[in-house]
Design a protein around this motif. Structure first.
Motif: not given
Length: 275
Positions: A56-85
């Motif tokens: 569950d965690a690995l697949v979810s992390a991969q999906r969250l990583a797909e938001w890197i460079t695509r999130a609405p704002e830089l702050e949200e990109e960092v938040a989603l990436a760190n959630t994936g981490l």
């Protein structure tokens, strides 16, 4: 709009700001923990639980990583990436524990990179494509609420390793849930377009709720969170429309195999390589 209310209510009882990717909590959560399987604990069942939660965690992390460079704002990109981490860290510990107790001696890389889609046991909601930002935060709200409820129970598991991983994960998942809840309220109580998209996201999530409730008994906790957040956002509760099949049994959507192909590509192209 007042998203602080739901945000603070969900945070009650979790004031500790220590998280793996946020704050300063980088201590080893398993330091000093006895890795011997306790008497009376079925090693096979323990390994199965660890693998399912790790998937569950690995697949979810991969999906969250797909938001890197695509999130609405830089702050949200960092938040989603760190959630994936955070989730990736949970997966690593759980895979390692599974390899210790299932008799195979497999390490985390073997579980993550050397299994096909049919061997994965993640719930199907985790593997669906990201869609728009509204769907991703709605999914994060559902999955983090569900996982948090289960980890709170597992913190008292007789296996000290699983209990330690769960206890550490509770802090992380509490933040994930808060972050997602804040965004769902903001979008639902925002513009007409953001409201529409968030409502559509809830409708899309609905059919997969039944699988979550079958996998672990966390219905009351998850429904309670969803009701609180959707009421604050002026959104309807998602309708449960169970779909046949279950990821826990190895039945997945057509989206998992391509996700794994990208995730596993380098490891499979260079077997045995280290970097």
């Amino acid at each position: 709009m007042n998203d602080d209310h739901v945000y603070m209510t969900l945070a009650e009882g979790h004031e500790d700001d220590t998280r793996w990717a946020y704050g300063t909590g980088f201590e080893d959560p398993l330091h000093g923990v006895d890795t011997t399987v306790p008497e009376g604990v079925d090693a096979g069942a323990l390994a199965a639980v660890c693998v399912a939660l790790a998937d569950d965690a690995l697949v979810s992390a991969q999906r969250l990583a797909e938001w890197i460079t695509r999130a609405p704002e830089l702050e949200e990109e960092v938040a989603l990436a760190n959630t994936g981490l955070d989730l990736l860290g949970q997966a690593r510990l759980l895979y390692t524990r599974a390899g210790q107790v299932d008799g195979t001696g497999r390490d985390e890389d073997a579980y993550a990179y050397l299994r096909d889609a049919a061997d994965f046991r993640n719930v199907r909601l985790a593997e669906l494509p990201n869609g728009d930002f509204a769907f991703s935060v709605v999914r994060l709200l559902v999955l983090s609420s569900w996982r948090l409820a289960h980890f709170q129970r597992l913190a008292a598991h007789p296996d000290p390793v699983l209990a330690a991983v769960a206890a550490k994960g509770v802090k992380e998942l509490t933040y994930h849930r808060q972050y997602a809840a804040e965004w769902v309220v903001r979008l639902g109580d925002g513009t007409e377009e953001s409201h529409r998209r968030t409502r559509t996201a809830l409708e899309r999530v609905g059919p997969y709720l039944g699988e979550l409730f079958t996998a672990y008994d966390a219905r009351d906790e998850v429904v309670g969170v969803l009701r609180q957040v959707t009421e604050e956002a002026g959104l309807p509760m998602p309708v449960y429309r169970p779909l046949p099949g279950a990821g826990r049994g190895g039945e997945h959507t057509e989206h998992l195999a391509p996700l794994l192909a990208e995730l596993q590509g380098v490891a499979r192209a260079h077997p045995g390589a280290t970097w």
